[in-house]
Design a protein around this motif. Sequence first.
Motif, PDB file in Angstrom:
ATOM      1  N   LEU A  24       0.828  -1.205   0.000  1.00  0.00           N
ATOM      2  CA  LEU A  24       0.000   0.000   0.000  1.00  0.00           C
ATOM      3  C   LEU A  24       0.868   1.262   0.000  1.00  0.00           C
ATOM      4  O   LEU A  24       0.500   2.284  -0.586  1.00  0.00           O
ATOM      5  N   ALA A  25       2.026   1.190   0.632  1.00  0.00           N
ATOM      6  CA  ALA A  25       2.933   2.341   0.629  1.00  0.00           C
ATOM      7  C   ALA A  25       3.457   2.615  -0.783  1.00  0.00           C
ATOM      8  O   ALA A  25       3.654   3.772  -1.170  1.00  0.00           O
ATOM      9  N   LEU A  26       3.700   1.539  -1.538  1.00  0.00           N
ATOM     10  CA  LEU A  26       4.186   1.697  -2.912  1.00  0.00           C
ATOM     11  C   LEU A  26       3.052   1.981  -3.891  1.00  0.00           C
ATOM     12  O   LEU A  26       3.239   2.696  -4.886  1.00  0.00           O
ATOM     13  N   LEU A  27       1.873   1.407  -3.598  1.00  0.00           N
ATOM     14  CA  LEU A  27       0.721   1.542  -4.503  1.00  0.00           C
ATOM     15  C   LEU A  27      -0.471   2.031  -3.682  1.00  0.00           C
ATOM     16  O   LEU A  27      -1.368   1.260  -3.325  1.00  0.00           O
ATOM     17  N   PRO A  28      -0.504   3.313  -3.355  1.00  0.00           N
ATOM     18  CA  PRO A  28      -1.561   3.827  -2.457  1.00  0.00           C
ATOM     19  C   PRO A  28      -2.972   3.687  -3.025  1.00  0.00           C
ATOM     20  O   PRO A  28      -3.938   3.750  -2.269  1.00  0.00           O
TER      21      PRO A  28
ATOM     22  N   MET B 187      -3.221  -7.059 -11.479  1.00  0.00           N
ATOM     23  CA  MET B 187      -4.456  -6.455 -11.979  1.00  0.00           C
ATOM     24  C   MET B 187      -4.470  -4.950 -11.711  1.00  0.00           C
ATOM     25  O   MET B 187      -4.889  -4.156 -12.557  1.00  0.00           O
ATOM     26  N   HIS B 188      -3.994  -4.554 -10.527  1.00  0.00           N
ATOM     27  CA  HIS B 188      -3.963  -3.127 -10.207  1.00  0.00           C
ATOM     28  C   HIS B 188      -3.002  -2.376 -11.124  1.00  0.00           C
ATOM     29  O   HIS B 188      -3.296  -1.243 -11.535  1.00  0.00           O
ATOM     30  N   LEU B 189      -1.882  -2.982 -11.446  1.00  0.00           N
ATOM     31  CA  LEU B 189      -0.928  -2.314 -12.326  1.00  0.00           C
ATOM     32  C   LEU B 189      -1.521  -2.087 -13.716  1.00  0.00           C
ATOM     33  O   LEU B 189      -1.239  -1.067 -14.355  1.00  0.00           O
ATOM     34  N   GLN B 190      -2.337  -3.014 -14.192  1.00  0.00           N
ATOM     35  CA  GLN B 190      -3.015  -2.788 -15.472  1.00  0.00           C
ATOM     36  C   GLN B 190      -3.948  -1.581 -15.366  1.00  0.00           C
ATOM     37  O   GLN B 190      -4.013  -0.745 -16.274  1.00  0.00           O
TER      38      GLN B 190
ATOM     39  N   LEU C   3       8.755  -6.751  -8.306  1.00  0.00           N
ATOM     40  CA  LEU C   3       8.444  -5.965  -7.111  1.00  0.00           C
ATOM     41  C   LEU C   3       8.408  -6.850  -5.870  1.00  0.00           C
ATOM     42  O   LEU C   3       9.029  -6.534  -4.835  1.00  0.00           O
ATOM     43  N   LEU C   4       7.702  -7.973  -5.952  1.00  0.00           N
ATOM     44  CA  LEU C   4       7.572  -8.851  -4.781  1.00  0.00           C
ATOM     45  C   LEU C   4       8.905  -9.490  -4.400  1.00  0.00           C
ATOM     46  O   LEU C   4       9.215  -9.639  -3.214  1.00  0.00           O
ATOM     47  N   ASN C   5       9.703  -9.853  -5.385  1.00  0.00           N
ATOM     48  CA  ASN C   5      11.034 -10.388  -5.076  1.00  0.00           C
ATOM     49  C   ASN C   5      11.905  -9.345  -4.390  1.00  0.00           C
ATOM     50  O   ASN C   5      12.699  -9.661  -3.488  1.00  0.00           O
TER      51      ASN C   5
ATOM     52  N   GLY D  67      14.274  -7.262   0.743  1.00  0.00           N
ATOM     53  CA  GLY D  67      14.429  -6.046   1.523  1.00  0.00           C
ATOM     54  C   GLY D  67      15.013  -4.892   0.733  1.00  0.00           C
ATOM     55  O   GLY D  67      15.603  -3.969   1.297  1.00  0.00           O
ATOM     56  N   GLU D  68      14.845  -4.914  -0.591  1.00  0.00           N
ATOM     57  CA  GLU D  68      15.408  -3.878  -1.456  1.00  0.00           C
ATOM     58  C   GLU D  68      14.352  -2.838  -1.827  1.00  0.00           C
ATOM     59  O   GLU D  68      13.150  -3.101  -1.809  1.00  0.00           O
ATOM     60  N   GLN D  69      14.825  -1.647  -2.160  1.00  0.00           N
ATOM     61  CA  GLN D  69      13.945  -0.607  -2.684  1.00  0.00           C
ATOM     62  C   GLN D  69      13.548  -0.959  -4.116  1.00  0.00           C
ATOM     63  O   GLN D  69      14.335  -1.537  -4.863  1.00  0.00           O
ATOM     64  N   TYR D  70      12.326  -0.610  -4.480  1.00  0.00           N
ATOM     65  CA  TYR D  70      11.882  -0.890  -5.856  1.00  0.00           C
ATOM     66  C   TYR D  70      11.494   0.421  -6.528  1.00  0.00           C
ATOM     67  O   TYR D  70      10.724   1.214  -5.959  1.00  0.00           O
ATOM     68  N   PRO D  71      12.002   0.675  -7.756  1.00  0.00           N
ATOM     69  CA  PRO D  71      11.703   1.943  -8.453  1.00  0.00           C
ATOM     70  C   PRO D  71      10.277   1.928  -9.025  1.00  0.00           C
ATOM     71  O   PRO D  71      10.070   1.785 -10.232  1.00  0.00           O
ATOM     72  N   MET D  72       9.291   2.114  -8.149  1.00  0.00           N
ATOM     73  CA  MET D  72       7.891   1.984  -8.555  1.00  0.00           C
ATOM     74  C   MET D  72       7.481   3.038  -9.571  1.00  0.00           C
ATOM     75  O   MET D  72       6.730   2.753 -10.518  1.00  0.00           O
ATOM     76  N   ALA D  73       7.943   4.272  -9.401  1.00  0.00           N
ATOM     77  CA  ALA D  73       7.553   5.343 -10.323  1.00  0.00           C
ATOM     78  C   ALA D  73       8.008   5.042 -11.744  1.00  0.00           C
ATOM     79  O   ALA D  73       7.244   5.213 -12.706  1.00  0.00           O
TER      80      ALA D  73
END
Length: 715
Positions: free
Chosen positions: A42-46, A71-74, A116-118, A123-129
């Motif tokens: 939720l922090a990455l995908l509010p 599904m949310h990413l689509q 993202l899940l991996n 414990g790594e940061q993921y470049p969501m933007a």
Amino acid sequence: MRIKEQRLLRGPNLYAATPCLVAEIDAAGGPCMLPGLGERLLALLPALPPAACARLASGASIVDAIEPVAMHLQTAAGVPAPFSRTIASQGDQYRIVCGHECEQVAALALDTTVDLLNALVRGEQYPMAEALERLRATAARHAIGTSTAAVLAAAHRRAIPSMRLLDHANLFQLGWGSRQKRLQATITGATNAIAVGIARNKQLTKTLLEQAGVPVPAGATVDSLEDALRVARQLGGIVTVKPLDANQGKGVTTMCGTPDEVERAWEHARGYGPRVIVEEYLAGRDYRVLVTGTTVAAASWRRPPFVTGDGHLSMRELVERENRNPARGDGHTNVLTRIPLDELAAQTLAAQGYSADCVPAAGVDVQLRGNANLSTGGTAEDVTDLLPDETRELCVRAARTIGLDVAGIDIVCEDIARPLREQHGGIIEVNAAPGIRMHQYPSHGKPRDAGAAIVEEMFGEDDGRIPVIAVSGSTGATTTTLLIGHAARMVGLRTGMTTTDGVYISGDQTMQGDCTGYRCARSVLSSPEVDIAVLETGHDGVLQHGLAFDRCYVAVVLNVADDRLAPVQAVVAHSASRAVVLNAEDDRCVAMAADLTERIEVLYVSLDAEYPVLLRHLESGGRGAYLLDHTLVIADGMRHKALIDVHQMRIALGEVARHMLATALSATCALAASGFGALEITDALRSFTWDCKADAQCQNAPDVHGASIGAAMDS
């Protein structure tokens, strides 16, 4: 966790009747439980939906998150998907099924989800933007234009099938085979290439319209600034300057009254082409009329882009606020287009006494363009019901004079409800490939289904479909397909077939090898030379890509080798819109009938005239075919008609090849369900020659006299 395999199912399949993505996931040692998984996501995908958050609230594993996140990413990419499922396979293996509107976005969304899940597990940061930007860019690259989408939606409502011919272009085939039509944006396969060329040449368009008695503004085409100034002086008064062959309002400047204004307009127009038109400026509003064939389908008043002052914000801020309107987007992707604050906008503002940094008074409308094209930020109001009959007739005459089947007629006049000649109004352009979003989604007024009007012009009452017969079976399917195709050719139908031996169009082989899958079936349905398609449909093709068609007229299921194949071959049976031919002696085939809707006719076949399933079916009024002594019989309830003595059939080998008689019975029912008469079927059975080499499934088949169809086919 990794994706072991990923398949794009483009047609009806094991999981849905619509396209979906299926991925085999290896959880590598078991599902990983990650504390606070829902909160981290939720922090990455509010904007993650509440249902997804609840699902991941407690006790959820990483695998549980794949489906809702993908599904949310689509959805975040702008192409929400209709459904999804997670299926536990075996051990640490899982199957993720995701519906989609754009397969490229679905595939990228799944890859992004796993990455993202991996990353969360490590414990790594993921470049969501950056990931979201890639998804949106992919969606934009493969997006269907608003006008094209409106036509496709109208076609789908009428059950006209469609195929996208290129991933990166709005080029579509509507319909199948010889009844297909092509569509690119709002240009159809019937659009005359010469007419498109005329429409691009605005001066030639005006000349032809004037000859046809259509009111147009006076003017001329010029090649130099000196000529532009000369024509402007001759016209005496305010003029419009525009490129000879641009579109979407590009390079157009209106209301040029001084030599300086003409010079600036000339330079602007020259940026879009070497030749420029200087013409009389017609005072009034800008209207667009859509003509399809001989009908006015819609009309809109196009307003130039404007913003309304509030006494606080500058012009720049007002434009920025308006461009945040969700209805506005880049190009033709949304209902409206973002308003450009460019040099032409600055000139338009200056003519009204403003600059980009001025603050207009509250309630004051400030225009940002001289022209009203939607592609430069304009809005539209429906005025279809206001058009007088005389104006409608002029618009249809203009389209026919240019030669366009679909045309956008641009009119300038004070009041569209009055005849043009009464108010010195006129037609200023005729456009090929007109945008229709202004009619489908007007800012004000009644929406008009312009897409449906174009489909009506293309197809009339036709649905664009040719008869499709799909044949599936563990054995005997090739021969059945060839026999049905032979019967179709005998009555003069141009026939397309897919078999284990190749693809055949009107008897000519166009592809070699096992051609029972999606791609080869599509090649037949795409051929304009095909009046009827007979498609052998292998189970591998269904598993890998789904069916190549949304539905067929008649489905034939000859036999099912084992329980694992039954659901796959049932996909073929369930695709039938008219009838299904089933083997009465194969319990797996018979079970398929229970899942068919009442409107689908079932025809049973049996080598045993006394087989109970067949007898019960015929006694209840159903149709079927069977072998009685040495005769093939077709039955319709209590009416039984002998078709042919098997000794007259070349493929029966004097009744020795009973496996061939089984295929003949199935082909007979498929032909009867497709509307072939008894004499036509008999002629085909008598004349069909079977080459054992053409059907590897039946090579070296032993004498199975007295055996059931299932046993005969298993041999």
